[in-house]
Scaffold this motif. Structure first.
Motif, PDB file in Angstrom:
ATOM      1  N   GLU A   1       0.815  -1.214   0.000  1.00  0.00           N
ATOM      2  CA  GLU A   1       0.000   0.000   0.000  1.00  0.00           C
ATOM      3  C   GLU A   1       0.850   1.266   0.000  1.00  0.00           C
ATOM      4  O   GLU A   1       0.482   2.271  -0.599  1.00  0.00           O
ATOM      5  CB  GLU A   1      -0.942   0.000   1.203  1.00  0.00           C
ATOM      6  CG  GLU A   1      -2.011  -1.063   1.108  1.00  0.00           C
ATOM      7  CD  GLU A   1      -2.915  -1.114   2.325  1.00  0.00           C
ATOM      8  OE1 GLU A   1      -2.909  -0.155   3.122  1.00  0.00           O
ATOM      9  OE2 GLU A   1      -3.627  -2.117   2.474  1.00  0.00           O
ATOM     10  N   LYS A   2       1.993   1.227   0.668  1.00  0.00           N
ATOM     11  CA  LYS A   2       2.869   2.406   0.717  1.00  0.00           C
ATOM     12  C   LYS A   2       3.399   2.740  -0.681  1.00  0.00           C
ATOM     13  O   LYS A   2       3.457   3.910  -1.065  1.00  0.00           O
ATOM     14  CB  LYS A   2       4.021   2.166   1.688  1.00  0.00           C
ATOM     15  CG  LYS A   2       4.875   3.390   1.890  1.00  0.00           C
ATOM     16  CD  LYS A   2       5.989   3.156   2.881  1.00  0.00           C
ATOM     17  CE  LYS A   2       6.769   4.461   3.039  1.00  0.00           C
ATOM     18  NZ  LYS A   2       8.144   4.262   3.365  1.00  0.00           N
ATOM     19  N   ALA A   3       3.777   1.732  -1.427  1.00  0.00           N
ATOM     20  CA  ALA A   3       4.272   1.958  -2.790  1.00  0.00           C
ATOM     21  C   ALA A   3       3.172   2.562  -3.659  1.00  0.00           C
ATOM     22  O   ALA A   3       3.421   3.490  -4.434  1.00  0.00           O
ATOM     23  CB  ALA A   3       4.779   0.647  -3.395  1.00  0.00           C
ATOM     24  N   PHE A   4       1.943   2.050  -3.511  1.00  0.00           N
ATOM     25  CA  PHE A   4       0.823   2.598  -4.270  1.00  0.00           C
ATOM     26  C   PHE A   4       0.591   4.052  -3.893  1.00  0.00           C
ATOM     27  O   PHE A   4       0.373   4.905  -4.745  1.00  0.00           O
ATOM     28  CB  PHE A   4      -0.450   1.767  -4.036  1.00  0.00           C
ATOM     29  CG  PHE A   4      -1.623   2.251  -4.835  1.00  0.00           C
ATOM     30  CD1 PHE A   4      -1.751   1.914  -6.168  1.00  0.00           C
ATOM     31  CD2 PHE A   4      -2.583   3.076  -4.266  1.00  0.00           C
ATOM     32  CE1 PHE A   4      -2.826   2.374  -6.924  1.00  0.00           C
ATOM     33  CE2 PHE A   4      -3.652   3.542  -5.007  1.00  0.00           C
ATOM     34  CZ  PHE A   4      -3.771   3.187  -6.338  1.00  0.00           C
ATOM     35  N   GLN A   5       0.657   4.334  -2.612  1.00  0.00           N
ATOM     36  CA  GLN A   5       0.461   5.704  -2.133  1.00  0.00           C
ATOM     37  C   GLN A   5       1.517   6.640  -2.714  1.00  0.00           C
ATOM     38  O   GLN A   5       1.217   7.769  -3.107  1.00  0.00           O
ATOM     39  CB  GLN A   5       0.504   5.727  -0.611  1.00  0.00           C
ATOM     40  CG  GLN A   5       0.161   7.060  -0.012  1.00  0.00           C
ATOM     41  CD  GLN A   5       0.131   7.006   1.510  1.00  0.00           C
ATOM     42  OE1 GLN A   5       0.552   6.030   2.127  1.00  0.00           O
ATOM     43  NE2 GLN A   5      -0.362   8.070   2.111  1.00  0.00           N
ATOM     44  N   GLU A   6       2.748   6.197  -2.786  1.00  0.00           N
ATOM     45  CA  GLU A   6       3.818   7.013  -3.374  1.00  0.00           C
ATOM     46  C   GLU A   6       3.568   7.270  -4.859  1.00  0.00           C
ATOM     47  O   GLU A   6       3.819   8.368  -5.357  1.00  0.00           O
ATOM     48  CB  GLU A   6       5.172   6.341  -3.161  1.00  0.00           C
ATOM     49  CG  GLU A   6       5.628   6.361  -1.715  1.00  0.00           C
ATOM     50  CD  GLU A   6       6.916   5.572  -1.487  1.00  0.00           C
ATOM     51  OE1 GLU A   6       7.565   5.155  -2.476  1.00  0.00           O
ATOM     52  OE2 GLU A   6       7.262   5.369  -0.315  1.00  0.00           O
ATOM     53  N   LEU A   7       3.071   6.259  -5.557  1.00  0.00           N
ATOM     54  CA  LEU A   7       2.735   6.438  -6.976  1.00  0.00           C
ATOM     55  C   LEU A   7       1.646   7.489  -7.143  1.00  0.00           C
ATOM     56  O   LEU A   7       1.720   8.343  -8.026  1.00  0.00           O
ATOM     57  CB  LEU A   7       2.263   5.114  -7.587  1.00  0.00           C
ATOM     58  CG  LEU A   7       3.318   4.049  -7.808  1.00  0.00           C
ATOM     59  CD1 LEU A   7       2.664   2.717  -8.126  1.00  0.00           C
ATOM     60  CD2 LEU A   7       4.266   4.461  -8.924  1.00  0.00           C
ATOM     61  N   ILE A   8       0.642   7.433  -6.288  1.00  0.00           N
ATOM     62  CA  ILE A   8      -0.471   8.384  -6.356  1.00  0.00           C
ATOM     63  C   ILE A   8       0.015   9.787  -6.021  1.00  0.00           C
ATOM     64  O   ILE A   8      -0.423  10.763  -6.644  1.00  0.00           O
ATOM     65  CB  ILE A   8      -1.628   7.941  -5.438  1.00  0.00           C
ATOM     66  CG1 ILE A   8      -2.226   6.630  -5.943  1.00  0.00           C
ATOM     67  CG2 ILE A   8      -2.686   9.023  -5.321  1.00  0.00           C
ATOM     68  CD1 ILE A   8      -2.730   6.658  -7.372  1.00  0.00           C
ATOM     69  N   GLN A   9       0.916   9.913  -5.079  1.00  0.00           N
ATOM     70  CA  GLN A   9       1.475  11.227  -4.731  1.00  0.00           C
ATOM     71  C   GLN A   9       2.089  11.887  -5.962  1.00  0.00           C
ATOM     72  O   GLN A   9       1.949  13.092  -6.155  1.00  0.00           O
ATOM     73  CB  GLN A   9       2.546  11.100  -3.636  1.00  0.00           C
ATOM     74  CG  GLN A   9       2.014  10.961  -2.241  1.00  0.00           C
ATOM     75  CD  GLN A   9       1.186  12.152  -1.795  1.00  0.00           C
ATOM     76  OE1 GLN A   9       0.010  12.001  -1.555  1.00  0.00           O
ATOM     77  NE2 GLN A   9       1.771  13.317  -1.714  1.00  0.00           N
TER      78      GLN A   9
END
Length: 171
Positions: free
Chosen positions: A15-23
């Protein structure tokens, strides 16, 4: 960490990697949604729905190179569904001058934005991708899942219609 590594981790459930992509994408997504609905709250809702849809379907992304294209396509479909669901046209009065172009006078900006608003959705979409998102013809074709020739035709017709509309306003 590279974007490709983040995407691979996100596909595995990180989830953290996905969140970074969205950022990295959130501002572009918001601007594109805003161009469709001309309302900040509605644009935020569209972006939120887009992020949710992307999160639950990230495992279906085949090629990490196309993440931006993939999420842009999700946003377009979400925005168009939102417009259909609410069955409304976006009034020009909702526009608050979001796009800045310092080379144009305010009157010229308003005329151009108003002319873009009058375009059919297919033409408006290619104009937004080409001139607001600065995508190539090939990238637009991939996002819209249509031949490059179709994109070129739509872009040409949209530009001609804009020229015609703007000339009529000047007369």
């Amino acid at each position: 960490m590279s974007v490709e590594k983040k995407i691979k981790k996100a596909k595995r459930g990180n989830e953290k990697a996905f969140q970074e992509l969205i950022q990295d994408e959130k501002n572009k997504l918001f601007r594109m949604a805003y161009l469709y609905v001309k309302n900040e709250d509605d644009a935020l809702d569209i972006v939120q729905d887009t992020i949710y849809k992307a999160f639950i379907s990230i495992k279906q992304l085949k090629d990490p190179h196309y993440f931006t294209t993939w999420i842009s396509r999700i946003l377009i479909n979400t925005a168009l569904d939102f417009i259909k669901k609410n069955n409304r046209m976006i009034p020009f009065s909702d526009f608050d001058g979001y796009h800045n172009d310092e080379n144009l006078l305010i009157e010229e900006k308003l005329d151009l934005v108003e002319a873009i608003e009058r375009l059919e959705v297919q033409y408006k979409t290619v104009i937004i991708f080409r001139y607001y998102k600065d995508l190539s013809i090939k990238q637009i074709a991939e996002i819209l899942n249509c031949p490059e020739g179709t994109v070129k035709t739509r872009l040409h017709r949209a530009i001609n219609q804009l020229k015609s509309d703007l000339k009529e306003e000047c007369i």
